[in-house]
Design an enzyme around this catalytic site. Structure first.
Site, PDB file in Angstrom:
ATOM      1  N   GLU A  84      33.342  36.597  40.003  1.00  0.00           N
ATOM      2  CA  GLU A  84      32.178  37.359  39.560  1.00  0.00           C
ATOM      3  C   GLU A  84      30.912  36.540  39.348  1.00  0.00           C
ATOM      4  O   GLU A  84      30.426  36.397  38.217  1.00  0.00           O
ATOM      5  CB  GLU A  84      32.516  38.132  38.272  1.00  0.00           C
ATOM      6  CG  GLU A  84      33.712  39.052  38.418  1.00  0.00           C
ATOM      7  CD  GLU A  84      33.905  39.972  37.216  1.00  0.00           C
ATOM      8  OE1 GLU A  84      33.295  39.713  36.160  1.00  0.00           O
ATOM      9  OE2 GLU A  84      34.656  40.952  37.331  1.00  0.00           O
TER      10      GLU A  84
ATOM     11  N   GLU B 229      40.816  42.846  40.405  1.00  0.00           N
ATOM     12  CA  GLU B 229      40.879  43.331  39.020  1.00  0.00           C
ATOM     13  C   GLU B 229      40.585  44.818  39.006  1.00  0.00           C
ATOM     14  O   GLU B 229      39.640  45.273  39.659  1.00  0.00           O
ATOM     15  CB  GLU B 229      39.834  42.670  38.104  1.00  0.00           C
ATOM     16  CG  GLU B 229      40.135  41.252  37.741  1.00  0.00           C
ATOM     17  CD  GLU B 229      39.067  40.637  36.831  1.00  0.00           C
ATOM     18  OE1 GLU B 229      38.397  41.375  36.068  1.00  0.00           O
ATOM     19  OE2 GLU B 229      38.892  39.418  36.909  1.00  0.00           O
TER      20      GLU B 229
HETATM   21  C1  FCB Z   1      35.781  41.154  34.290  1.00  0.00           C
HETATM   22  C2  FCB Z   1      36.268  39.748  34.068  1.00  0.00           C
HETATM   23  C3  FCB Z   1      37.584  39.653  33.360  1.00  0.00           C
HETATM   24  C4  FCB Z   1      37.710  40.686  32.271  1.00  0.00           C
HETATM   25  C5  FCB Z   1      37.348  42.054  32.777  1.00  0.00           C
HETATM   26  C6  FCB Z   1      37.488  43.162  31.769  1.00  0.00           C
HETATM   27  O1  FCB Z   1      34.397  41.171  34.400  1.00  0.00           O
HETATM   28  O2  FCB Z   1      36.412  39.085  35.297  1.00  0.00           O
HETATM   29  O3  FCB Z   1      37.723  38.340  32.890  1.00  0.00           O
HETATM   30  O4  FCB Z   1      37.002  40.308  31.188  1.00  0.00           O
HETATM   31  O5  FCB Z   1      36.054  42.059  33.263  1.00  0.00           O
END
Ligand code: FCB
Length: 473
Positions: free
Chosen positions: A166, A361
């Protein structure tokens, strides 16, 4: 109604990051990170002391891996803490830090779990911050050296690598909005950080490939599709601008298109000169950034609904208030919008055609804890995941080469600026004793991983109504 069947070779996994679970922030020669420092600043993390002990995984990793195995996890995305391995950012390698990850990786392989390693999930060595951090071009070299150290040591057994997690959060939240470490508020520094993150990714890829023959490598972006609240020109332009600064600013250079000119113009209107004019972009940088990768990692949590006239009008700002009156929200205040995942994947493949995609994620924060008999009935998490899996399946059915899905997160952990208030885990963690209790969602997910099958949502369990936006009219 048929269940959804995913391909047999689909990668099902869970994800964490080092700083959010390891603790042991000073153990075995580890250097200070910018998050260690940020947590101690009064402006840093609100309700918690620090991420100094989250999860205590550094000491409990064997039990954690046993639990993972017993819950049927076959692939695990974790990150490596740079200051554990190279405490001063460059130079001397801390063997004890490296050995921790070697043991972890061996432990995963022994249990039949495939490691997916992220090199940078936000914990820059503080020493490098003091030399200028990501806005400083020399940090690019430091990252490539660090990537070389880690992949030389682990490249024979880890075959799936992510460079950065990110870059938007690191650059914009950390350097533009001050919400994350290092807590700066300066748009120029944010753009410089973004450029150097992308460049360091591009330069690290060939090094990783050399050290880890046969591996696959890519970067992870947090992508948030923007929808205009109405088809009014002002709203659609706001959606364009959000999509530009949030998504395309990173996607376009990775895809070899350089920085998007409409966003350069937006920034210029806000008094931020373009990257070229800032002297950030040296000859050859854009070619290096666009190094072909094996996949794109996509972190998806929610969408943005853009409505002109709602403060703030600055680039990179989310709407401050929930705009969807009949929408559903997680405890982070993020709207539950599974269709956004489908739309995002389809759009990525149509506009960029990366060779393949992982959802690196996706998950939700709901605070359910152990009830009677110690069971954690997190039915909202099961519904959330089911709907998002279904959305991903639809995208695959329309031709998107999605190769895998990592649920965020394996266990409750330190949620950055939110401290311990937000629980994203499949496994509940008692933040005082570090006891772990698998939630019902973990058991439900075990069956998904085992069978590759997801039961379709029933009526009333469906996603936010498509017309939710219009309800505002
Ligand atoms: C993302 C992050 C991860 C976590 C999620 C909820 O932005 O990569 O570490 O905090 O959000």
């Amino acid at each position: 109604m048929n269940d959804l069947l995913f391909p047999q070779n689909f990668v099902w996994g869970v994800a964490t990051s080092a700083y959010q679970i390891e603790g042991a922030w000073k153990a075995d020669g580890k250097g200070e990170s910018i998050w260690d420092r940020f947590c101690q600043m009064s402006t840093g993390v609100g309700d918690v002391t620090s991420g100094s002990a989250p999860g205590d995984h550094y000491y409990r990793w064997r039990d954690d891996l046993d639990l993972m195995q017993s819950l049927g996890v076959r692939s695990y995305r974790f990150s490596i803490a740079w200051p554990r391995v190279v405490p001063r950012g460059r130079g001397k390698v801390e063997q004890r830090g490296l050995d921790f990850y070697r043991r972890l990786v061996d432990g995963l392989l022994e249990r039949g779990i495939t490691p997916y390693a992220t090199l940078y999930h936000w914990d820059l060595p503080q020493v490098l911050q003091e030399q200028g951090g990501w806005p400083h071009r020399a940090t690019v070299d430091a990252f490539v050296e660090y990537a070389d150290v880690v992949t030389s040591a682990l490249g024979d057994r880890v075959k799936h690598w992510f460079t950065h997690n990110e870059p938007w959060c690191i650059s914009i939240l950390g350097h533009g909005r001050g919400e994350h470490a290092p807590g700066l508020r300066n748009d120029l520094l944010a753009l410089a950080a973004a450029h150097h993150l992308l460049l360091s990714h591009g330069r690290a890829v060939p090094v990783i490939r050399r050290n880890s023959p046969g591996c696959e490598v890519g970067i992870v972006l947090n992508l948030t599709p923007a929808y205009a609240a109405t088809d009014n020109a002002l709203d659609t332009d706001k959606a364009r601008a959000f999509d530009g600064s949030f998504n395309r600013w990173f996607l376009d250079p990775l895809a070899g298109r350089g920085y998007p000119s409409d966003v350069v113009e937006d920034y210029r209107r806000q008094g931020v000169p373009e990257p070229e004019a800032l002297g950030l972009v040296h000859a050859g940088d854009l070619t290096e950034i666009a190094v072909p990768c094996d996949f794109l990692g996509v972190n998806y949590y929610s969408r943005e609904v853009s409505r002109a006239g709602v403060v703030p009008e600055k680039l990179n700002q989310h709407s401050l208030e929930p705009l969807i009156r009949d929408g559903r929200y997680t405890e982070m205040g993020w709207e539950v919008y599974p269709d956004g995942l489908h739309d995002l994947l389809v759009r990525l493949h149509r506009d960029y055609a990366f060779p393949k995609y992982y959802i690196t994620e996706n998950g939700c924060s709901f605070g359910d804890g152990p009830g009677t008999h110690g069971i954690v009935h997190d039915t909202r998490r099961i519904a959330y995941l089911r709907e998002h899996f279904a959305a991903a399946h639809r995208a695959m059915a329309s031709g998107v080469p999605l190769a895998g899905y990592f649920v965020w997160s394996w266990m409750d952990n330190f949620e950055w600026g939110h401290g311990y208030r937000q629980r994203f885990g499949l496994v509940w963690v008692d933040f005082e004793t570090w006891r772990r209790v698998p939630k019902e969602s973990a058991r439900w997910y075990r069956e998904v991983m085992r069978t590759g099958m997801v039961a379709r949502a029933g009526e009333g369990d469906s996603s936010v109504k498509k017309d939710g936006i219009m309800a505002l009219q």
